[in-house]
Design an enzyme around this catalytic site. Structure first.
Site, short mmCIF file in Angstrom:
data_model
loop_
_atom_site.label_atom_id
_atom_site.label_comp_id
_atom_site.label_asym_id
_atom_site.label_seq_id
_atom_site.Cartn_x
_atom_site.Cartn_y
_atom_site.Cartn_z
N LYS A 88 0.82 -1.53 0.14
CA LYS A 88 -0.12 0.02 0.33
C LYS A 88 1.16 1.23 0.11
O LYS A 88 0.48 2.34 -0.28
CB LYS A 88 -1.16 -0.03 1.46
CG LYS A 88 -1.84 1.24 1.47
CD LYS A 88 -2.67 1.48 2.43
CE LYS A 88 -1.66 2.36 3.58
NZ LYS A 88 -2.21 2.78 4.57
N ASP A 107 -6.28 1.60 1.24
CA ASP A 107 -6.93 1.28 3.01
C ASP A 107 -7.29 1.21 3.13
O ASP A 107 -8.31 -0.02 2.49
CB ASP A 107 -5.82 2.36 3.09
CG ASP A 107 -7.10 3.59 3.01
OD1 ASP A 107 -8.33 3.03 2.22
OD2 ASP A 107 -7.83 4.63 3.26
#
Length: 219
Positions: A131, A149
């Site tokens: 991420k 997220d």
């Protein structure tokens, strides 16, 4: 539609996906990261610090830090204990401080002090997962990545963009379903939508620009 367990999951059609992102685009043509940074290195540090923390909290902690530290060399010179003094208001600050100092050493030793531009190289750095690497690639270089997220993991199924249960599954689905022309800003649109409109407990459907096409799965 597909059956997910005992519930019927409704996917958006291709035309509805376009409608969603056209609505986001018309509402906010050029969304930006809410993390404050001054260069690729400080963005990388800010994203590492943001794990399990709010952007607002990270920005408060880094406001004075980034006045004196803008390079990995300056971070190494600052040192772990002094870094902790700046970031101790952030959760997991000791572990994060170790990661930031270590990744700063790695940037100096392996990449000449520069933030690398490949996902593999970024993920070789301490504290940097997929991420975080995707955020840096997208925000710094405009690459069409999809950092997933908690907000995106939650709202992508609700909207009807993915039935994935993990960040990797949702990332794959979104990259496949979202037309390329929207990908530069897609993750920011989705994050901001989840943060301020499609909230977990009380989604503001009456204020939502995509309410007319949203699948409202699980609602």
């Amino acid at each position: 539609m597909e059956n997910i367990g005992n519930k019927e999951f409704k996917f958006l059609t291709d035309s509805q996906v376009i409608s969603v992102f056209e609505s986001f685009k018309s509402t906010n043509p050029c969304p930006k990261s809410e993390l404050n940074y001054v260069n690729p290195y400080t963005l990388l540090v800010a994203v590492v610090l943001s794990a399990q923390a709010t952007d607002k909290g990270v920005n408060k902690a880094t406001a004075s830090l980034f006045e004196i530290v803008k390079t990995p060399e300056q971070m190494v010179e600052l040192g772990e204990e002094k870094l902790i003094g700046y970031i101790k208001s952030i959760g997991l600050y000791r572990a994060k401080a170790k990661h930031v100092i270590q990744l700063s050493h790695q940037l100096i030793e392996k990449f000449g002090g520069e933030v690398p531009r490949s996902r593999e190289d970024l993920m070789s750095l301490s504290g940097v997962g997929r991420k975080t690497a995707n955020v840096v690639l997208n925000v710094v270089w405009g690459e069409h990545t999809m950092p997933v997220d908690t907000h995106i993991l939650r709202i992508a199924p609700r909207i009807g963009l993915s039935d994935g249960m993990t960040p990797e599954q949702v990332e794959r689905d979104l990259i496949e379903k979202i037309p390329n022309e929207y990908m530069e800003h897609a993750h920011h649109w989705l994050i901001l939508h989840g943060r301020y409109v499609c909230t977990a407990r009380n989604p503001k459907c009456d204020e939502c620009c995509i309410s007319s096409v949203c699948s409202k799965n699980g609602m």
